[in-house]
Motif scaffolding. Sequence first.
Motif, short mmCIF file in Angstrom:
data_model
loop_
_atom_site.label_atom_id
_atom_site.label_comp_id
_atom_site.label_asym_id
_atom_site.label_seq_id
_atom_site.Cartn_x
_atom_site.Cartn_y
_atom_site.Cartn_z
N ASN A 101 -26.77 14.40 25.11
CA ASN A 101 -28.13 14.20 24.62
C ASN A 101 -28.24 12.89 23.86
O ASN A 101 -29.25 12.17 23.97
N ALA A 102 -27.20 12.56 23.09
CA ALA A 102 -27.19 11.28 22.37
C ALA A 102 -27.15 10.12 23.36
O ALA A 102 -27.82 9.09 23.15
N GLN A 103 -26.38 10.27 24.45
CA GLN A 103 -26.34 9.23 25.47
C GLN A 103 -27.71 9.05 26.12
O GLN A 103 -28.15 7.93 26.39
N ASP A 104 -28.40 10.16 26.36
CA ASP A 104 -29.74 10.09 26.94
C ASP A 104 -30.69 9.26 26.07
O ASP A 104 -31.57 8.57 26.58
N SER A 105 -30.52 9.36 24.76
CA SER A 105 -31.42 8.65 23.85
C SER A 105 -31.14 7.15 23.80
O SER A 105 -31.99 6.37 23.36
N MET A 106 -29.96 6.74 24.27
CA MET A 106 -29.58 5.32 24.21
C MET A 106 -29.78 4.58 25.53
O MET A 106 -29.87 3.36 25.55
N PHE A 107 -29.82 5.31 26.64
CA PHE A 107 -29.91 4.67 27.95
C PHE A 107 -31.07 5.26 28.74
O PHE A 107 -31.46 6.41 28.54
N GLN A 108 -31.58 4.47 29.65
CA GLN A 108 -32.63 4.94 30.54
C GLN A 108 -32.07 5.09 31.95
O GLN A 108 -31.10 4.44 32.33
N GLU A 109 -32.69 5.96 32.72
CA GLU A 109 -32.37 6.14 34.13
C GLU A 109 -30.91 6.54 34.36
O GLU A 109 -30.24 6.03 35.25
N LEU A 110 -30.42 7.46 33.54
CA LEU A 110 -29.08 7.98 33.74
C LEU A 110 -29.10 9.11 34.76
O LEU A 110 -30.12 9.78 34.96
N LEU A 111 -27.94 9.35 35.39
CA LEU A 111 -27.83 10.48 36.31
C LEU A 111 -28.11 11.78 35.57
O LEU A 111 -27.65 11.96 34.44
N PRO A 112 -28.82 12.71 36.20
CA PRO A 112 -28.96 14.02 35.58
C PRO A 112 -27.61 14.73 35.52
O PRO A 112 -26.74 14.51 36.38
N VAL A 113 -27.43 15.54 34.50
CA VAL A 113 -26.16 16.23 34.32
C VAL A 113 -26.41 17.67 33.92
O VAL A 113 -27.35 17.97 33.18
N GLN A 114 -25.59 18.57 34.45
CA GLN A 114 -25.61 19.97 34.05
C GLN A 114 -24.25 20.30 33.46
O GLN A 114 -23.21 20.02 34.07
N VAL A 115 -24.24 20.84 32.26
CA VAL A 115 -23.00 21.22 31.58
C VAL A 115 -22.84 22.74 31.69
O VAL A 115 -23.72 23.49 31.26
N LEU A 116 -21.73 23.17 32.26
CA LEU A 116 -21.49 24.59 32.50
C LEU A 116 -20.28 25.07 31.70
O LEU A 116 -19.23 24.42 31.71
N GLU A 117 -20.43 26.20 31.03
CA GLU A 117 -19.27 26.88 30.47
C GLU A 117 -18.76 27.85 31.54
O GLU A 117 -19.41 28.86 31.82
#
Length: 247
Positions: free
Chosen positions: A104-120
């Motif tokens: 989420n912090a990375q999302d706030s710093m960069f634009q147009e990033l690949l979508p990511v799903q984090v799974l436990e």
Amino acid sequence: MSHPSDRLFAQPLEQVPDFVFNEDVVRVFPDMIKRSVPGYPTIVENIGVLGARFAQPHSVLYDLGASLGAVTQSLRRHVRADGCRVMAVDNSAAMVERCRQYLNAQDSMFQELLPVQVLEADILALSLEPASFVAMNFTLQFIAPDERLDLLARIRQALLPGGALVLSEKLRFDDAQTHDLLNELHLDFKRANGYSELEIAQKRSAIEHVMKPDTLETHEQRLRAAGFSKVVPWFQCLNFASLIALP
């Protein structure tokens, strides 16, 4: 972003428990991995570069054993193929929670990033989607040796033609002189990074029943047995290495 120093084994423990990726480890993990694994930042950054080469449009990229998502972040920085998405998977609830925070912090710093799903999830029980790129960064060594071949075979079956697996692992060596030399050099690396003899000894006791390294030859033979046609070691620093396996 500053991270707490790893002092988990700085005080004498009456009984050293087996190493677990719990909240205490998660809290200091960035410092721990940087001071314990020679070449780790280089491996992580270049997995992103490798991912950019092998990623195919509209495909899945896997980070299996994602821990805090360093490899996932690297893939998001480098991969530009249209329509890709990253699946970051880890079986530690504490790791997954912190991984989501970092992403989420990375999302706030960069634009147009690949979508990511984090799974436990347990990667041994995970149903793998067709993928163009899979990274296992110091993950296989924590899986029971008799379950490693089946996991790699399932990854091979999931890989799209032209895809790749990147496998990073600590190595052991059949030649005793080589093994002892590289092991001692690794201990020197830890000492140079501020770990005391007590910390080194207690960490070794904690992890010896949990992490089971293989030789480079064992990795290459197992990957071929799993169906990979080509195995290329691309990085080694002391007794830590990373391989590219092609379908």
